[in-house]
Design a protein around this motif. Structure first.
Motif, PDB file in Angstrom:
ATOM      1  N   TRP A  77      58.493  31.931  38.154  1.00 28.81           N
ATOM      2  CA  TRP A  77      57.296  31.098  38.380  1.00 28.81           C
ATOM      3  C   TRP A  77      56.442  30.937  37.120  1.00 28.81           C
ATOM      4  CZ3 TRP A  77      58.091  35.329  41.909  1.00 28.81           C
ATOM      5  CH2 TRP A  77      58.778  34.935  43.063  1.00 28.81           C
ATOM      6  N   GLY A  78      56.863  31.555  36.014  1.00 28.29           N
ATOM      7  CA  GLY A  78      56.113  31.403  34.778  1.00 28.29           C
ATOM      8  C   GLY A  78      54.796  32.137  34.758  1.00 28.29           C
ATOM      9  N   GLU A  79      54.649  33.165  35.587  1.00 27.09           N
ATOM     10  CA  GLU A  79      53.429  33.977  35.575  1.00 27.09           C
ATOM     11  C   GLU A  79      53.574  35.067  34.520  1.00 27.09           C
ATOM     12  OE1 GLU A  79      52.888  35.539  39.435  1.00 27.09           O
ATOM     13  OE2 GLU A  79      52.573  33.590  40.402  1.00 27.09           O
ATOM     14  N   PRO A  80      52.773  35.041  33.444  1.00 28.57           N
ATOM     15  CA  PRO A  80      52.940  36.011  32.356  1.00 28.57           C
ATOM     16  C   PRO A  80      52.804  37.453  32.854  1.00 28.57           C
ATOM     17  CG  PRO A  80      51.443  34.256  31.713  1.00 28.57           C
ATOM     18  CD  PRO A  80      51.670  34.106  33.186  1.00 28.57           C
ATOM     19  N   ALA A  81      53.772  38.280  32.478  1.00 28.58           N
ATOM     20  CA  ALA A  81      53.709  39.701  32.812  1.00 28.58           C
ATOM     21  C   ALA A  81      52.697  40.374  31.891  1.00 28.58           C
ATOM     22  CB  ALA A  81      55.088  40.335  32.652  1.00 28.58           C
ATOM     23  N   GLN A  82      51.643  40.966  32.483  1.00 32.71           N
ATOM     24  CA  GLN A  82      50.582  41.570  31.697  1.00 32.71           C
ATOM     25  C   GLN A  82      50.393  43.022  32.097  1.00 32.71           C
ATOM     26  OE1 GLN A  82      47.057  39.193  32.051  1.00 32.71           O
ATOM     27  NE2 GLN A  82      48.054  37.320  31.315  1.00 32.71           N
ATOM     28  N   LEU A  83      49.938  43.807  31.119  1.00 37.45           N
ATOM     29  CA  LEU A  83      49.738  45.226  31.346  1.00 37.45           C
ATOM     30  C   LEU A  83      48.608  45.501  32.338  1.00 37.45           C
ATOM     31  CD1 LEU A  83      50.611  48.066  30.463  1.00 37.45           C
ATOM     32  CD2 LEU A  83      48.986  47.916  28.581  1.00 37.45           C
ATOM     33  N   SER A  84      47.678  44.583  32.489  1.00 32.98           N
ATOM     34  CA  SER A  84      46.521  44.814  33.371  1.00 32.98           C
ATOM     35  C   SER A  84      46.955  45.052  34.819  1.00 32.98           C
ATOM     36  CB  SER A  84      45.554  43.628  33.295  1.00 32.98           C
ATOM     37  OG  SER A  84      46.241  42.424  33.590  1.00 32.98           O
ATOM     38  N   ALA A  85      48.036  44.384  35.245  1.00 30.79           N
ATOM     39  CA  ALA A  85      48.509  44.599  36.619  1.00 30.79           C
ATOM     40  C   ALA A  85      48.994  46.027  36.812  1.00 30.79           C
ATOM     41  CB  ALA A  85      49.623  43.603  36.940  1.00 30.79           C
ATOM     42  N   LEU A  86      49.688  46.559  35.835  1.00 30.37           N
ATOM     43  CA  LEU A  86      50.151  47.946  35.925  1.00 30.37           C
ATOM     44  C   LEU A  86      48.980  48.924  35.909  1.00 30.37           C
ATOM     45  CD1 LEU A  86      53.327  48.157  33.628  1.00 30.37           C
ATOM     46  CD2 LEU A  86      53.210  48.384  36.096  1.00 30.37           C
ATOM     47  N   VAL A  87      47.967  48.625  35.097  1.00 30.28           N
ATOM     48  CA  VAL A  87      46.799  49.506  35.036  1.00 30.28           C
ATOM     49  C   VAL A  87      46.118  49.567  36.397  1.00 30.28           C
ATOM     50  CG1 VAL A  87      44.522  49.800  34.008  1.00 30.28           C
ATOM     51  CG2 VAL A  87      46.467  49.158  32.568  1.00 30.28           C
ATOM     52  N   THR A  88      45.988  48.411  37.066  1.00 29.44           N
ATOM     53  CA  THR A  88      45.386  48.379  38.402  1.00 29.44           C
ATOM     54  C   THR A  88      46.187  49.246  39.376  1.00 29.44           C
ATOM     55  OG1 THR A  88      44.543  46.153  38.009  1.00 29.44           O
ATOM     56  CG2 THR A  88      44.697  46.884  40.296  1.00 29.44           C
ATOM     57  N   HIS A  89      47.502  49.161  39.315  1.00 26.28           N
ATOM     58  CA  HIS A  89      48.356  49.974  40.184  1.00 26.28           C
ATOM     59  C   HIS A  89      48.172  51.464  39.888  1.00 26.28           C
ATOM     60  CE1 HIS A  89      51.952  51.170  42.466  1.00 26.28           C
ATOM     61  NE2 HIS A  89      52.234  51.959  41.421  1.00 26.28           N
ATOM     62  N   LEU A  90      48.109  51.825  38.600  1.00 29.88           N
ATOM     63  CA  LEU A  90      47.955  53.241  38.234  1.00 29.88           C
ATOM     64  C   LEU A  90      46.601  53.780  38.685  1.00 29.88           C
ATOM     65  CD1 LEU A  90      49.497  53.074  34.639  1.00 29.88           C
ATOM     66  CD2 LEU A  90      50.464  54.293  36.600  1.00 29.88           C
ATOM     67  N   ARG A  91      45.570  52.947  38.622  1.00 23.68           N
ATOM     68  CA  ARG A  91      44.236  53.401  39.053  1.00 23.68           C
ATOM     69  C   ARG A  91      44.210  53.764  40.531  1.00 23.68           C
ATOM     70  NH1 ARG A  91      40.363  48.881  36.163  1.00 23.68           N
ATOM     71  NH2 ARG A  91      39.882  50.060  34.256  1.00 23.68           N
ATOM     72  N   GLU A  92      45.006  53.057  41.337  1.00 23.45           N
ATOM     73  CA  GLU A  92      45.003  53.277  42.781  1.00 23.45           C
ATOM     74  C   GLU A  92      45.927  54.404  43.210  1.00 23.45           C
ATOM     75  OE1 GLU A  92      46.185  49.474  44.139  1.00 23.45           O
ATOM     76  OE2 GLU A  92      44.224  48.516  43.745  1.00 23.45           O
ATOM     77  N   SER A  93      46.605  55.026  42.266  1.00 22.62           N
ATOM     78  CA  SER A  93      47.562  56.079  42.586  1.00 22.62           C
ATOM     79  C   SER A  93      46.844  57.367  42.989  1.00 22.62           C
ATOM     80  CB  SER A  93      48.467  56.340  41.383  1.00 22.62           C
ATOM     81  OG  SER A  93      49.292  57.455  41.601  1.00 22.62           O
ATOM     82  N   THR A  94      47.536  58.169  43.789  1.00 20.16           N
ATOM     83  CA  THR A  94      47.009  59.497  44.138  1.00 20.16           C
ATOM     84  C   THR A  94      47.381  60.532  43.090  1.00 20.16           C
ATOM     85  OG1 THR A  94      49.024  59.949  45.415  1.00 20.16           O
ATOM     86  CG2 THR A  94      47.142  58.988  46.600  1.00 20.16           C
ATOM     87  N   SER A  95      48.184  60.152  42.110  1.00 19.44           N
ATOM     88  CA  SER A  95      48.625  61.077  41.059  1.00 19.44           C
ATOM     89  C   SER A  95      47.585  61.129  39.949  1.00 19.44           C
ATOM     90  CB  SER A  95      49.972  60.632  40.506  1.00 19.44           C
ATOM     91  OG  SER A  95      50.268  61.301  39.307  1.00 19.44           O
ATOM     92  N   GLU A  96      47.163  62.337  39.612  1.00 16.43           N
ATOM     93  CA  GLU A  96      46.173  62.482  38.549  1.00 16.43           C
ATOM     94  C   GLU A  96      46.694  62.017  37.197  1.00 16.43           C
ATOM     95  OE1 GLU A  96      43.350  65.914  36.473  1.00 16.43           O
ATOM     96  OE2 GLU A  96      44.412  66.338  38.345  1.00 16.43           O
ATOM     97  N   PRO A  97      47.958  62.364  36.785  1.00 17.80           N
ATOM     98  CA  PRO A  97      48.458  61.848  35.510  1.00 17.80           C
ATOM     99  C   PRO A  97      48.483  60.323  35.458  1.00 17.80           C
ATOM    100  CG  PRO A  97      49.836  63.645  36.271  1.00 17.80           C
ATOM    101  CD  PRO A  97      48.897  63.328  37.383  1.00 17.80           C
ATOM    102  N   ALA A  98      48.790  59.677  36.602  1.00 21.95           N
ATOM    103  CA  ALA A  98      48.824  58.216  36.628  1.00 21.95           C
ATOM    104  C   ALA A  98      47.425  57.643  36.407  1.00 21.95           C
ATOM    105  CB  ALA A  98      49.404  57.716  37.949  1.00 21.95           C
ATOM    106  N   ARG A  99      46.415  58.239  37.051  1.00 18.75           N
ATOM    107  CA  ARG A  99      45.041  57.757  36.859  1.00 18.75           C
ATOM    108  C   ARG A  99      44.573  58.006  35.426  1.00 18.75           C
ATOM    109  NH1 ARG A  99      44.362  60.412  41.831  1.00 18.75           N
ATOM    110  NH2 ARG A  99      43.140  62.059  40.821  1.00 18.75           N
ATOM    111  N   HIS A 100      44.992  59.132  34.849  1.00 18.35           N
ATOM    112  CA  HIS A 100      44.641  59.416  33.453  1.00 18.35           C
ATOM    113  C   HIS A 100      45.262  58.372  32.522  1.00 18.35           C
ATOM    114  CE1 HIS A 100      43.881  61.658  29.759  1.00 18.35           C
ATOM    115  NE2 HIS A 100      45.168  61.522  29.456  1.00 18.35           N
ATOM    116  N   LEU A 101      46.526  58.013  32.786  1.00 16.79           N
ATOM    117  CA  LEU A 101      47.191  56.996  31.972  1.00 16.79           C
ATOM    118  C   LEU A 101      46.489  55.646  32.110  1.00 16.79           C
ATOM    119  CD1 LEU A 101      49.509  56.080  30.146  1.00 16.79           C
ATOM    120  CD2 LEU A 101      50.918  55.806  32.197  1.00 16.79           C
TER     121      LEU A 101
END
Length: 476
Positions: A275-299
């Motif tokens: 679909w031509g939607e640019p893959a951006q790091l911000s989407a991954l950061v949002t996912h990591l913030r919502e994680s229950t894993s402390e290392p993921a939130r730290h990253l």
């Protein structure tokens, strides 16, 4: 002959070269000499060009007569003659040492001693026909017979031995010489030893630990658009690369978290390709913030604080020199591991190389000051394999240093050897010598020559031909 010619000029006699028969003989000798030089131009025992310097000092009143008599006689004999006035002895010395001319763009001149060390200035191997002498920059070093040895354009180079200041000095000396050419120089610095070089060359200096998110924001998406690779394989390779990068940044990520991230990365790849939607790091950061894993939130916090939320825009670096400083310690902070900084820097360099078509790029010189450090990272072998492929395809010259090949997969070592690198073997323990010889398919005689090195020397290996070489460093 010179004395006779001077006396003839003073007496008004015509030059001996006016005699038709002798002139014809002289022309025949010149043609014979030119044929000899052309036939031996590719051999190791070819004649060297020579320069005759006759120096004398006279009173100012006699200088005009001396120039009139001696220069005329020398010109009749076929020499190029030039006189230097009072106080110009330095100019006369420099005329005998071509490297002392300011060809580096910053008025750098060698001292008289430096000129003497680097003379005679005959390269150890012939330049391509189109090469211009000053474009070669400074020599790598001197053979024991005093001949200067250069790296020719596009020659892949690897300095091998215990990583210390010697390899850095060699690479920096070579890079100083390249500032005179039209190349763009990019350095992956794992030691922090290139900061002064960036300042001296007015280059851009990236503190990688402080710019992780910004450098990674494009997620290496050129991998998704390789035309000669099947789409399924492209997506798989890209997903593995992203997860490996995140694992190098945060080794504490759990397997479950890496699995969730993999599923999300595959979804980003589908959006980019379908679909031509640019893959951006911000989407991954949002996912990591919502994680229950402390290392993921730290990253997530680390990436957000270093520019992950910025919208990536194509960047064309106009600086001639760009340094990626992969030291993890920046202004009193230790933000991430050194391996994480190293692989993020290499990913950013690869993305930069992909931005322009090869035909539009200036010649690129890429220097990696510790190849071993890159290879030991989780995603290091894949990134190096991608780099070696680019070097083979584009106008990229690779210089590097390495301490060991034990951490590099055999396929990666073979890919490096396929580039036919020139090797500089530095002093190291005997067991390390044998390990290098096995890994690089060097003959036993080369290992024996390695034992005969004097202090300040390395063994230069080109196509299984080894030459002891004295390194002549230049200060930045």
């Amino acid at each position: 002959a010179i004395t006779d010619e001077i006396e003839g000029c003073r007496a008004g006699r015509p030059s001996r070269q006016s005699d038709h028969g002798e002139t014809a003989d002289l022309l025949a000798e010149q043609r014979e000499l030119l044929s000899l030089l052309a036939a031996s131009s590719t051999s190791e025992d070819r004649p060297r060009p020579a320069r005759l310097l006759i120096a004398c000092s006279v009173e100012p009143a006699g200088a005009r007569a001396l120039r009139a008599d001696v220069e005329t006689a020398l010109q009749h004999l076929g020499f190029l003659a030039a006189s230097f006035g009072p106080g110009c002895s330095d100019d006369m010395l420099r005329s005998c040492a071509p490297l002392s001319t300011p060809v580096l763009g910053r008025g750098l001149l060698l001292t008289t001693r430096g000129s003497a060390l680097l003379s005679p200035l005959t390269p150890a191997m012939p330049f391509p026909a189109s090469a211009i002498a000053h474009d070669q920059g400074l020599p790598l070093g001197l053979r024991r017979d005093g001949v200067a040895t250069y790296l020719v354009p596009n020659e892949v180079f690897c300095a091998i031995g215990q990583i210390n200041t010697a390899q850095t000095v060699v690479l920096q000396t070579l890079a100083i010489g390249q500032l005179a050419t039209d190349r763009a120089i990019t350095v992956l610095d794992t030691s922090g030893g290139w900061r002064s070089f960036a300042a001296a060359a007015a280059g851009r200096h990236h503190a990688v630990a402080l710019e992780l998110g910004d450098l990674l924001s494009s997620l290496g998406t050129p991998l998704l658009h390789q035309p000669l690779v099947a789409s399924t394989e492209r997506v798989t390779n890209w997903a593995k690369m992203i997860i490996s990068l995140l694992t190098d940044l945060c080794p504490d990520l759990s397997e479950d978290e890496c699995g969730d991230l993999t599923a999300m990365v595959l979804g980003l790849a589908d959006g980019e390709l379908a679909w031509g939607e640019p893959a951006q790091l911000s989407a991954l950061v949002t996912h990591l913030r919502e994680s229950t894993s402390e290392p993921a939130r730290h990253l997530a916090a680390l990436l957000a604080a270093t520019g992950a939320q910025r919208v990536p825009v194509p960047k064309r670096d106009q600086h001639r020199v760009t340094i990626y400083d992969a030291q993890p310690d920046q202004p009193g902070q230790h933000l991430v591991s050194s391996l994480g900084c190293t692989v993020i820097a290499l990913r950013a360099i690869l993305d930069q190389l992909y931005q322009q078509p090869a035909a539009e790029q200036p010649q690129q010189l890429l220097i990696i000051d510790d190849l071993t450090a890159v290879a030991t990272a989780t995603t290091g072998p894949a990134l190096l394999g991608e780099l070696f492929t680019l070097v083979a395809q584009q106008r990229i010259t690779l210089w590097s240093a390495a301490e060991s090949f034990a951490a590099m997969p055999r396929t990666l070592v073979d890919q490096l050897l396929a580039l036919h690198p020139t090797l500089a073997l530095f002093a190291c323990p005997p067991e390390a010598q044998h390990a290098y010889a096995r890994a690089l398919h060097l003959s036993p005689t080369i290992a024996a020559q390695h034992n005969d090195l004097a202090p300040g020397e390395c063994l230069l290996v080109r196509q299984q031909i080894a030459t002891p070489l004295q390194i002549v460093p230049m200060a930045t």
